[in-house]
Design an enzyme around this catalytic site. Structure first.
Site, PDB file in Angstrom:
ATOM      1  N   ASP A 197       0.851  -1.187   0.000  1.00 30.44           N
ATOM      2  CA  ASP A 197       0.000   0.000   0.000  1.00 30.44           C
ATOM      3  C   ASP A 197       0.884   1.233   0.000  1.00 30.44           C
ATOM      4  O   ASP A 197       1.935   1.253   0.622  1.00 30.44           O
ATOM      5  CB  ASP A 197      -0.936   0.030   1.210  1.00 30.44           C
ATOM      6  CG  ASP A 197      -2.023   1.082   1.020  1.00 30.44           C
ATOM      7  OD1 ASP A 197      -2.938   0.829   0.213  1.00 30.44           O
ATOM      8  OD2 ASP A 197      -1.919   2.175   1.627  1.00 30.44           O
TER       9      ASP A 197
HETATM   10  N1  LIG Z   1       3.363   3.514 -12.884  1.00 33.56           N
HETATM   11  C1  LIG Z   1       3.373   4.237 -11.724  1.00 33.56           C
HETATM   12  N2  LIG Z   1       2.443   3.958 -10.758  1.00 33.56           N
HETATM   13  C2  LIG Z   1       2.500   4.708  -9.619  1.00 33.56           C
HETATM   14  C3  LIG Z   1       3.429   5.757  -9.420  1.00 33.56           C
HETATM   15  N3  LIG Z   1       3.189   6.300  -8.170  1.00 33.56           N
HETATM   16  C4  LIG Z   1       2.162   5.602  -7.628  1.00 33.56           C
HETATM   17  N4  LIG Z   1       1.756   4.635  -8.494  1.00 33.56           N
HETATM   18  C5  LIG Z   1       0.685   3.631  -8.321  1.00 33.56           C
HETATM   19  C6  LIG Z   1       1.224   2.383  -7.661  1.00 33.56           C
HETATM   20  C7  LIG Z   1      -0.033   1.769  -7.127  1.00 33.56           C
HETATM   21  O1  LIG Z   1      -0.651   0.993  -8.125  1.00 33.56           O
HETATM   22  C8  LIG Z   1      -0.889   2.991  -6.796  1.00 33.56           C
HETATM   23  C9  LIG Z   1      -0.880   3.229  -5.290  1.00 33.56           C
HETATM   24  O2  LIG Z   1      -2.127   2.871  -4.795  1.00 33.56           O
HETATM   25  P1  LIG Z   1      -2.339   1.582  -3.849  1.00 33.56           P
HETATM   26  O3  LIG Z   1      -1.131   1.377  -3.020  1.00 33.56           O
HETATM   27  O4  LIG Z   1      -3.652   1.739  -3.203  1.00 33.56           O
HETATM   28  O5  LIG Z   1      -2.354   0.363  -4.876  1.00 33.56           O
HETATM   29  P2  LIG Z   1      -3.488  -0.039  -5.917  1.00 33.56           P
HETATM   30  O6  LIG Z   1      -4.820   0.483  -5.530  1.00 33.56           O
HETATM   31  O7  LIG Z   1      -2.994   0.333  -7.286  1.00 33.56           O
HETATM   32  O8  LIG Z   1      -3.480  -1.629  -5.859  1.00 33.56           O
HETATM   33  P3  LIG Z   1      -3.694  -2.576  -4.573  1.00 33.56           P
HETATM   34  O9  LIG Z   1      -4.390  -1.746  -3.530  1.00 33.56           O
HETATM   35  O10 LIG Z   1      -2.336  -3.015  -4.161  1.00 33.56           O
HETATM   36  O11 LIG Z   1      -4.535  -3.697  -5.124  1.00 33.56           O
HETATM   37  O12 LIG Z   1      -0.286   4.122  -7.424  1.00 33.56           O
HETATM   38  C10 LIG Z   1       4.373   6.025 -10.467  1.00 33.56           C
HETATM   39  O13 LIG Z   1       5.220   6.927 -10.380  1.00 33.56           O
HETATM   40  N5  LIG Z   1       4.316   5.236 -11.583  1.00 33.56           N
END
Ligand SMILES: Nc1nc2c(ncn2[C@H]2C[C@H](O)[C@@H](COP(=O)(O)OP(=O)(O)OP(=O)(O)O)O2)c(=O)[nH]1
Length: 199
Positions: A76
């Site tokens: 996270d």
């Molecule tokens: N490609 C890319 N993604 C980024 C960057 N900074 C942040 N992110 C993405 C990574 C994660 O997918 C998201 C952070 O949000 P979370 O930690 O809640 O994860 P997410 O909701 O995507 O998936 P999850 O909760 O782990 O199922 O933002 C960046 O510089 N490049």
């Protein structure tokens, strides 16, 4: 790889970073109500680091119960701007507002990762990065969002450092992978240390 590795995340970049490093994780997103957990922790004045760590652990534990014997990685990322927690923007207008509040100042990204096996946490790390955003113009901000909203809507902070988001910053203290959402160096070092990957 020794034990099967499961990534309890729907994040494309996390899966890509692991694959680029030569790992082949099974993708099994954890379905938890992050907003509810985040709000209850904020109500208890939990610091951003603890919020990220708790959510990462919850994701790993939830999937770990369904994948016996596997190493399950939950992650996270939270953005802390002068004590205020920013979550992903739901709309382009929210993204504009967030970036107008972040520009010309410093914010922190906290990227938490927790490995669980059979319902037990085995390892955890919270990577921290300080990012200094340029005081860019509204005209640039509007053009940036026109070009990038569909991509950055899934990223905390409304930027992707490996894309045009890099132009928002004049300084970054910390490692690139933590910005993208994964303390990759620490994770790989640990997996090598415990013999789960060669190295
Ligand atoms: N490609 C890319 N993604 C980024 C960057 N900074 C942040 N992110 C993405 C990574 C994660 O997918 C998201 C952070 O949000 P979370 O930690 O809640 O994860 P997410 O909701 O995507 O998936 P999850 O909760 O782990 O199922 O933002 C960046 O510089 N490049």
């Amino acid at each position: 790889m020794g034990s099967p590795l499961v990534l309890a995340s729907g994040s494309e970049i996390r899966a890509q970073l692991l694959r680029n490093a030569g790992l082949d994780p099974q993708i099994f997103p954890a379905r938890i109500d992050e907003d509810m957990v985040r709000e209850s922790l904020l109500a208890e004045s939990a610091p951003p680091r603890d919020i990220a760590d708790t959510l990462a652990e919850m994701k790993a534990l939830k999937v770990s119960d369904k994948t016996p014997g596997a190493l399950v990685l939950g992650c996270d990322q939270v953005l802390d701007h002068q004590g205020t927690l920013f979550t992903k923007a739901d709309t382009l207008e929210q993204a504009r507002d967030q970036l107008q509040r972040l520009r010309g100042s410093r914010h922190m990204l906290l990227s938490a990762a927790v490995i669980c096996r059979d319902g037990k946490p085995l390892w955890r790390h919270v990577g921290q990065v300080r990012l200094y955003m340029r005081d860019f113009s509204d005209a640039y901000l509007d053009a940036y969002l026109d070009r990038n909203w569909n991509s950055v809507r899934h990223a905390v902070g409304c930027y992707k450092l490996e894309e045009e988001g890099v132009r928002l910053f004049h300084r970054i203290e910390g490692d690139y992978f933590n910005v993208l959402g994964l303390p990759l160096l620490e994770l790989l070092s640990h997996l090598a240390l415990i013999g789960e990957i060669d190295g």
